[in-house]
Structures are given as C-alpha cells and as structure tokens.
Design a protein around this motif. Structure first.
Motif, PDB file in Angstrom:
ATOM      1  N   GLU A  18       0.986  12.595  -8.870  1.00 24.12           N
ATOM      2  CA  GLU A  18       0.117  13.945  -8.452  1.00 24.12           C
ATOM      3  C   GLU A  18       1.059  15.005  -8.563  1.00 24.12           C
ATOM      4  N   ARG A  19       2.199  14.813  -8.099  1.00 25.36           N
ATOM      5  CA  ARG A  19       3.438  16.016  -8.094  1.00 25.36           C
ATOM      6  C   ARG A  19       3.650  16.307  -9.614  1.00 25.36           C
ATOM      7  N   GLU A  48       1.038  -1.335  -0.056  1.00 23.00           N
ATOM      8  CA  GLU A  48      -0.191  -0.018  -0.011  1.00 23.00           C
ATOM      9  C   GLU A  48       0.881   1.248  -0.030  1.00 23.00           C
ATOM     10  N   TYR A  49       1.992   1.402   0.872  1.00 19.35           N
ATOM     11  CA  TYR A  49       2.701   2.442   0.751  1.00 19.35           C
ATOM     12  C   TYR A  49       3.476   2.771  -0.624  1.00 19.35           C
ATOM     13  N   VAL A  99       3.189   5.790  -2.763  1.00 18.73           N
ATOM     14  CA  VAL A  99       4.389   6.725  -3.488  1.00 18.73           C
ATOM     15  C   VAL A  99       3.995   7.017  -4.825  1.00 18.73           C
ATOM     16  N   GLY A 100       3.638   6.136  -5.672  1.00 11.76           N
ATOM     17  CA  GLY A 100       3.343   6.171  -7.050  1.00 11.76           C
ATOM     18  C   GLY A 100       2.304   7.296  -7.261  1.00 11.76           C
TER      19      GLY A 100
END
Length: 173
Positions: A34-35, A23-24, A28-29
C-alpha cells in the motif's frame, strides 16, 4: 529515599500465537505494498507537475538564451572599451556585471598509441606515464613541446558570464 523512574508505556501489538504472527507478517506485506502504491501515485503527480512547469519555463529559457547571446555579441564588439583595453576581464553595467573567464587548458588526444610512440622517439618521456599512458599534466606544463607531437592539441575555452543584480523586497512592520 529511592529515586522514582518514569517509563513511557509501550503500546506495541504483539502477536500471541503462531497463527497471529503469520497474520501480522501478512499485514506488514499488505501495508508495504500500500505504501509503495502511495509512493508511485506521488511520483506520478510529481512528474506531471514537473513537466507542466518545465513547459512553462522552456520559452523563458529560450528568451534568456537569445538575450544573453545578443549581450555577448555587443560586449565582444565593445570589449576593449568595457575592459579598459584588456586590463580587466569584467565590466560593471547599470543592471549587472559581465565578465570573461578562461577555463583551464586541456589536452585532447587522438591516436594514443601513436602519441606514445612519438614521445618515445622524440625523447619526451616526461609526457609518458610509467603505465604507458599520456601525462596530460606534463603536456599542460610544457605546451610548446607537446603541441609539436602529431595528434596532440591543447585547447582553452573562454566562458562569457552575465550576473544580473538582484534585490529582495523589504518587509515593512
């Protein structure tokens, strides 16, 4: 007495299981994408702002070019007076300085192989590099001989520069 050691508390999210780690990584992906979307939106806005200001500045640039060309024409016509009959390459005027600058001479070549053959036939091997390339530096050093070779021309360009005087506003306390 023992030394006290202060450490800053670490507040990291640490996954506690295999599933939580998966999940982490997925999070991160998602955050990276989003960034990237934010960065793309920023670049779109920057491009629009840049274009808007370039459009505003374009006519001003044309005005500067026209005024500069007019100043150059007048200065060329009055060059002897402005440069004290060629003793100097600049003139101080009330609103700024103008000057003429000579660019370093440059060698232009047309038909490199023919020039190499001509240099060999004329015994001008100082103009040939050991890799059978033209030694332009040697041609610049001995321009009289170099320009006798068919296909070789040496040119030098003079730039005309206008430097307006500028001042800054003083701050009054």
């Amino acid at each position: 007495m023992a030394k006290k050691v202060k450490q800053q508390a670490v507040s990291l999210k640490v996954p506690q299981s295999h599933d939580e780690t998966v999940e982490y990584i997925a999070e991160v992906g998602r955050l990276q994408r989003e960034r990237e979307r934010i960065q793309a939106a920023m670049n779109d806005e920057i491009a629009a702002i840049k274009q808007r200001y370039e459009e505003q500045a374009q006519p001003i640039g044309q005005d500067i070019k026209q005024l500069s060309e007019g100043v150059q024409i007048w200065c060329e016509a009055n060059r002897a007076q402005l440069t004290n009959n060629g003793k100097v390459k600049f003139a101080q005027l009330a609103s700024g300085k103008i000057n003429w600058r000579m660019r370093p001479p440059k060698v232009s070549l047309r038909g490199k192989e023919a020039i190499i053959d001509a240099c060999k036939q004329l015994g001008l091997t100082q103009f040939i590099r050991t890799v059978d390339d033209i030694n332009k530096e040697a041609m610049l050093a001995d321009q009289d001989k170099a320009t006798k070779i068919q296909g070789v021309s040496i040119t030098q360009v003079e730039d005309f520069v206008i430097t307006p005087y500028e001042t800054e506003l003083e701050e009054v306390a």
